[in-house]
Write an enzyme that holds these catalytic residues in place. Sequence first.
Site, mmCIF file in Angstrom:
data_model
loop_
_atom_site.group_PDB
_atom_site.id
_atom_site.type_symbol
_atom_site.label_atom_id
_atom_site.label_comp_id
_atom_site.label_asym_id
_atom_site.label_seq_id
_atom_site.Cartn_x
_atom_site.Cartn_y
_atom_site.Cartn_z
ATOM 1 N N TYR A 58 61.360 15.489 86.046
ATOM 2 C CA TYR A 58 61.990 14.679 87.083
ATOM 3 C C TYR A 58 61.007 14.451 88.233
ATOM 4 O O TYR A 58 60.651 15.379 88.959
ATOM 5 C CB TYR A 58 63.250 15.350 87.634
ATOM 6 C CG TYR A 58 64.362 15.569 86.634
ATOM 7 C CD1 TYR A 58 64.360 14.953 85.384
ATOM 8 C CD2 TYR A 58 65.434 16.400 86.945
ATOM 9 C CE1 TYR A 58 65.388 15.160 84.479
ATOM 10 C CE2 TYR A 58 66.475 16.606 86.053
ATOM 11 C CZ TYR A 58 66.437 15.998 84.822
ATOM 12 O OH TYR A 58 67.456 16.206 83.925
ATOM 13 N N SER A 199 76.124 13.312 82.588
ATOM 14 C CA SER A 199 76.767 12.003 82.517
ATOM 15 C C SER A 199 78.285 12.135 82.418
ATOM 16 O O SER A 199 78.931 11.477 81.592
ATOM 17 C CB SER A 199 76.219 11.196 81.337
ATOM 18 O OG SER A 199 76.411 9.816 81.545
ATOM 19 N N ALA A 202 80.073 8.815 82.657
ATOM 20 C CA ALA A 202 79.644 7.744 81.742
ATOM 21 C C ALA A 202 78.987 6.593 82.494
ATOM 22 O O ALA A 202 79.345 5.429 82.332
ATOM 23 C CB ALA A 202 80.819 7.242 80.909
#
Length: 353
Positions: A58, A199, A202
């Site tokens: 990241y 997630s 979504a």
Amino acid sequence: MRYVEAGGVRLSVIGLGTWQFGSAEWGYGEDYARTTAGQLVRRALDLGINLIDTAEIYGMGRSERIVGEAIAGRRDEAFVATKVFPVLPISPVVQWRGVQSARRLGVSHLDLYQVHWPNPVVPLPTTMRGMRALLEVGLVRHVGVSNFDVAWWRRAERALGSPVLTNQVQYSLACRKPDRAGGVVPYAQQHDRLVIAYSPLAQGLLGARYDASHPPSGSARAGNPLFLPENLEMAQGLIDALRTVARSHDATPAQVALAWVIRRPNVVAIPGASSIEQLERNAEAADLELSDDDDAWLTDESDRFRPVRGVAALPGLLAARRAAGRPSGPAPVDETAPEEVGAEVVDFADSDA
């Protein structure tokens, strides 16, 4: 804040994902990286969020440095999780990179060190030898994996010779493969392990901001099959259920979607946040108590939602990308889903419902 205990650890059911920290692909800019990101970590700790998830990839290490600076002086309040990117994950490389992650984070140990993805070429035992060496010297307290199915998770535990505490996977009302029979959620529940859900909204779909009449305008979602018109239409029952349940609890649909995920035993979620306000809304989901009827309705609507994926979605994706003026190569990351910025790149070719 609510917590879950498994495998000897106590984690907040809502964590903080930090992929966006210092990562140029999100387009958040230097001001976010220099000020907001650190503020988010400190406010998360204030709210009782102890799971802070990052990775060496990241921002090419910058996310780890930002997290490290933010937890300085508050190390005991944070359960710091990071990941090794599985490029040549042989034992010496895993050990060296674990040391480098700890250095960037400014910590004497990593609470959780995860293998970011399975590597089908490098034998798993050599990766786990590196993890075991880090455990033995005390640099790592717990080992985890990410994006592993149950067979790979079991294989990792055999190779390590001790529990692999966590598995970080995509899991939400729109992605139910982890809780199907033989999935990672039942495995975690049966073996005192934890699933870390990334997630969980979504990519914003479950925030109920979009439907077939109001599709997203950002070009980044042009690469996500969930936002194809036919899938948005099929999602309408689930979105309507989220909205209705949210109204009954004076909550938001996103909070309801998060509450559904963390209602599963042995599951915690790591949404990202673009602002303090959003972080606080995410944290409030930990105390949102859905009824059994709420849960059953949402689960039934999720079961009915069977979006077009994989090869069948390719024509629509190509058309959407052309309409958005983007090349028809790999899908870009989603720069416009602030709740999801802590999530991983999603493989939407999977055929699960």
